[in-house]
Design an enzyme around this catalytic site. Structure first.
Site, PDB file in Angstrom:
ATOM      1  N   LYS A   1       0.935  -1.266   0.217  1.00  0.00           N
ATOM      2  CA  LYS A   1       0.082   0.016   0.119  1.00  0.00           C
ATOM      3  C   LYS A   1       0.902   1.222   0.023  1.00  0.00           C
ATOM      4  O   LYS A   1       1.693   1.319   0.897  1.00  0.00           O
ATOM      5  CB  LYS A   1      -0.853  -0.093   1.344  1.00  0.00           C
ATOM      6  CG  LYS A   1      -1.600   1.276   1.213  1.00  0.00           C
ATOM      7  CD  LYS A   1      -2.879   1.213   2.203  1.00  0.00           C
ATOM      8  CE  LYS A   1      -3.713   2.493   2.714  1.00  0.00           C
ATOM      9  NZ  LYS A   1      -4.714   2.317   3.619  1.00  0.00           N
TER      10      LYS A   1
ATOM     11  N   ARG B   1     -10.696  10.077   1.386  1.00  0.00           N
ATOM     12  CA  ARG B   1     -10.524  10.661   3.015  1.00  0.00           C
ATOM     13  C   ARG B   1     -11.785  11.637   2.898  1.00  0.00           C
ATOM     14  O   ARG B   1     -12.159  11.653   4.038  1.00  0.00           O
ATOM     15  CB  ARG B   1      -9.150  11.306   3.177  1.00  0.00           C
ATOM     16  CG  ARG B   1      -7.989  10.204   3.160  1.00  0.00           C
ATOM     17  CD  ARG B   1      -6.670  10.801   3.358  1.00  0.00           C
ATOM     18  NE  ARG B   1      -5.592   9.797   3.152  1.00  0.00           N
ATOM     19  CZ  ARG B   1      -4.332   9.931   3.237  1.00  0.00           C
ATOM     20  NH1 ARG B   1      -3.956  10.916   3.213  1.00  0.00           N
ATOM     21  NH2 ARG B   1      -3.782   8.877   2.988  1.00  0.00           N
TER      22      ARG B   1
ATOM     23  N   LYS C   1       1.368   9.878   5.921  1.00  0.00           N
ATOM     24  CA  LYS C   1       1.489   8.515   6.475  1.00  0.00           C
ATOM     25  C   LYS C   1       2.517   7.915   5.842  1.00  0.00           C
ATOM     26  O   LYS C   1       2.763   6.708   6.063  1.00  0.00           O
ATOM     27  CB  LYS C   1       0.205   7.797   5.843  1.00  0.00           C
ATOM     28  CG  LYS C   1      -1.254   8.365   6.229  1.00  0.00           C
ATOM     29  CD  LYS C   1      -2.294   7.362   6.004  1.00  0.00           C
ATOM     30  CE  LYS C   1      -3.619   8.031   6.477  1.00  0.00           C
ATOM     31  NZ  LYS C   1      -4.899   7.138   6.371  1.00  0.00           N
TER      32      LYS C   1
ATOM     33  N   GLU D   1       7.442  -6.557   1.109  1.00  0.00           N
ATOM     34  CA  GLU D   1       6.047  -6.431   2.030  1.00  0.00           C
ATOM     35  C   GLU D   1       5.231  -7.849   1.754  1.00  0.00           C
ATOM     36  O   GLU D   1       4.476  -8.575   2.483  1.00  0.00           O
ATOM     37  CB  GLU D   1       5.347  -5.401   1.644  1.00  0.00           C
ATOM     38  CG  GLU D   1       6.234  -3.936   2.593  1.00  0.00           C
ATOM     39  CD  GLU D   1       5.702  -4.069   4.183  1.00  0.00           C
ATOM     40  OE1 GLU D   1       5.237  -4.916   4.594  1.00  0.00           O
ATOM     41  OE2 GLU D   1       6.174  -3.077   4.678  1.00  0.00           O
TER      42      GLU D   1
ATOM     43  N   LYS E   1      -1.896  -1.519  -3.840  1.00  0.00           N
ATOM     44  CA  LYS E   1      -2.870  -0.344  -3.849  1.00  0.00           C
ATOM     45  C   LYS E   1      -2.140   0.800  -3.801  1.00  0.00           C
ATOM     46  O   LYS E   1      -1.109   0.975  -3.249  1.00  0.00           O
ATOM     47  CB  LYS E   1      -3.832  -0.533  -2.647  1.00  0.00           C
ATOM     48  CG  LYS E   1      -4.428   0.750  -2.436  1.00  0.00           C
ATOM     49  CD  LYS E   1      -4.986   0.597  -1.142  1.00  0.00           C
ATOM     50  CE  LYS E   1      -6.113   1.760  -0.625  1.00  0.00           C
ATOM     51  NZ  LYS E   1      -6.717   1.651   0.708  1.00  0.00           N
TER      52      LYS E   1
ATOM     53  N   SER F   1      -9.892   5.472  -5.000  1.00  0.00           N
ATOM     54  CA  SER F   1     -10.737   6.619  -5.269  1.00  0.00           C
ATOM     55  C   SER F   1     -10.350   7.652  -6.253  1.00  0.00           C
ATOM     56  O   SER F   1     -11.209   8.215  -7.011  1.00  0.00           O
ATOM     57  CB  SER F   1     -11.077   7.415  -3.929  1.00  0.00           C
ATOM     58  OG  SER F   1      -9.960   8.038  -3.167  1.00  0.00           O
TER      59      SER F   1
ATOM     60  N   TYR G   1     -14.688   1.110  -7.708  1.00  0.00           N
ATOM     61  CA  TYR G   1     -15.762   1.910  -7.489  1.00  0.00           C
ATOM     62  C   TYR G   1     -16.787   1.652  -8.739  1.00  0.00           C
ATOM     63  O   TYR G   1     -17.933   2.085  -8.815  1.00  0.00           O
ATOM     64  CB  TYR G   1     -15.773   3.388  -6.982  1.00  0.00           C
ATOM     65  CG  TYR G   1     -14.832   3.330  -5.816  1.00  0.00           C
ATOM     66  CD1 TYR G   1     -15.498   3.412  -4.476  1.00  0.00           C
ATOM     67  CD2 TYR G   1     -13.466   3.607  -5.821  1.00  0.00           C
ATOM     68  CE1 TYR G   1     -14.724   3.556  -3.473  1.00  0.00           C
ATOM     69  CE2 TYR G   1     -12.700   3.777  -4.538  1.00  0.00           C
ATOM     70  CZ  TYR G   1     -13.430   3.624  -3.454  1.00  0.00           C
ATOM     71  OH  TYR G   1     -12.676   3.587  -2.214  1.00  0.00           O
TER      72      TYR G   1
HETATM   73  C1  PBG Z   1      -6.976   3.498   5.168  1.00  0.00           C
HETATM   74  C2  PBG Z   1      -7.468   3.438   3.765  1.00  0.00           C
HETATM   75  C3  PBG Z   1      -7.541   4.202   2.648  1.00  0.00           C
HETATM   76  C4  PBG Z   1      -8.160   3.668   1.753  1.00  0.00           C
HETATM   77  C5  PBG Z   1      -8.836   2.406   2.121  1.00  0.00           C
HETATM   78  N1  PBG Z   1      -8.479   2.201   3.340  1.00  0.00           N
HETATM   79  C6  PBG Z   1      -6.651   5.535   2.605  1.00  0.00           C
HETATM   80  C7  PBG Z   1      -5.763   6.038   3.349  1.00  0.00           C
HETATM   81  O1  PBG Z   1      -4.751   5.343   3.521  1.00  0.00           O
HETATM   82  O2  PBG Z   1      -5.951   7.246   3.799  1.00  0.00           O
HETATM   83  C8  PBG Z   1      -8.081   4.132   0.222  1.00  0.00           C
HETATM   84  C9  PBG Z   1      -9.150   3.766  -0.842  1.00  0.00           C
HETATM   85  C10 PBG Z   1      -9.353   4.773  -1.708  1.00  0.00           C
HETATM   86  O3  PBG Z   1      -8.890   5.701  -2.074  1.00  0.00           O
HETATM   87  O4  PBG Z   1     -10.179   4.410  -2.878  1.00  0.00           O
HETATM   88  N2  PBG Z   1      -7.147   2.734   5.934  1.00  0.00           N
END
Ligand code: PBG
Length: 335
Positions: free
Chosen positions: A204, A214, A230, A246, A261, A287, A326
């Protein structure tokens, strides 16, 4: 008049592109509804579906509407949903205490979906960001300048067991803490949930493309503060070897499915992970990827249906067996 120009070719690859029939026969990658996992956002109360501004066509749903949506997805052949709670900000604190409430929104949503649509596979995120006032995926250390790894993992283990008890099929740690997959596996087994699987958000990346998500779950509160980043847990987008490492660690710790991701900008990583494991590989078209296609289509600069299909095809072609997107519902309907 120009003279006829002739090549003496043995290989003419265009032969197999000549007709629609030949093109269909030689198609290498085919999307099907069962490839998709639909991420869905749930809110408390009985409010009408509320569209997320930066994600046209994506709504925050109350539990009753969520159940309807799950039924509709299953009917279209989408086998799974990934549920995310949008919490009342008043329930958030620096420790994410609400995450360990047996009656918290996400657990009520899971129980309702399981009761009404038992055939659908449910994934839930194991991470604290919807619950913390600072928006981080874990709890902070004493100096308040970083997420504390081991203490966070202890909380995630409890969350995972609660989710399993509520009926979740696959828990999905999205927090990127070290050692969490192994710890969650042991916690699930100790509680008797040996059949609950783990989809590890293995690779990730610390992406700018999470912005719309968010907004959707209201985890961007830390914006503008020094705690926004982060980067101490999510991967540096520059790093390929670290991502593979990882994935190797998560598989060894007991992950059932490995995830990459975001997806579209990380096709090389999807391919790398596909090559180092025999487990299924998932990819999350996030997203921002969704928002980008919609925004350009709105401006008349891209064709939505075509680019939607192409973006997902590329992710599957790279090696993803499963795609969180989505677009899941409209793609399944279009296929
Ligand atoms: C965090 C989390 C995130 C997404 C899913 N779970 C984003 C983040 O790290 O702030 C993002 C999914 C998306 O952007 O569609 N646990």
């Amino acid at each position: 008049m120009s003279e006829a120009f002739k090549l003496d070719l043995t290989q003419r690859p265009r032969r197999l592109r000549r007709t629609a029939s030949l093109r269909a026969m030689t198609e290498e990658t085919i999307l099907r509804p069962a490839d998709f996992i639909a991420p869905l956002f749930v809110v408390d109360g009985k409010a009408k579906p509320e569209e997320i501004k930066s994600m046209p066509g994506v709504f925050r749903l109350c539990i009753a509407d969520l159940v309807k949506e799950c039924r509709a997805l299953l009917k279209l052949g989408v086998p799974a949903v990934a549920l995310f709670p949008k919490l009342d900000p008043r329930l958030k604190d620096s420790e994410g205490t609400e995450a360990l409430n047996e009656d918290t929104l996400i657990l009520r949503a899971v129980r309702a979906v399981k009761a009404a649509v038992p055939e659908i596979t449910i994934l839930t995120d194991v991470a604290l960001d919807p619950y913390t006032s600072h928006g981080h995926d874990g709890v902070l250390n004493a100096a308040q300048d970083d997420v504390e790894n081991d203490r966070t993992v202890g909380i995630l283990c409890k969350m995972a067991v609660m989710q399993a008890r509520a009926g979740v099929d696959l828990v999905a740690p999205s927090d990127m803490m070290d050692g969490r997959v192994g710890a969650i596996r042991r916690a699930l087994d100790a509680a008797g949930y040996t059949g609950t699987g783990i989809v590890a958000y293995s690779a990730k990346f610390n992406s700018g493309y999470y912005g719309p998500f968010r907004d959707a779950v209201g985890s961007a509160q830390a914006a503008g503060t020094r705690l926004l980043s982060k980067a101490t847990y999510q991967l540096n987008p520059a790093n390929r070897r670290e991502a593979i490492n990882e994935a190797i660690l998560d598989e060894a710790e007991g992950a059932d499915i490995l995830m990459v991701k975001p997806a579209g900008m990380y096709l090389d990583i999807i391919r790398d992970v596909r090559e180092i494991t025999r487990k299924p590989v998932a990819a999350y078209q996030i997203s921002g990827e969704y928002a980008q296609i919609h925004a350009a289509a709105r401006l008349g600069w891209l064709d939505l249906a075509r680019c939607r299909h192409e973006s997902l095809l590329a992710i599957k072609r790279a090696g993803a067996d499963l795609i969180l997107t989505y677009f899941a519902k409209e793609m399944a309907a279009a296929l």
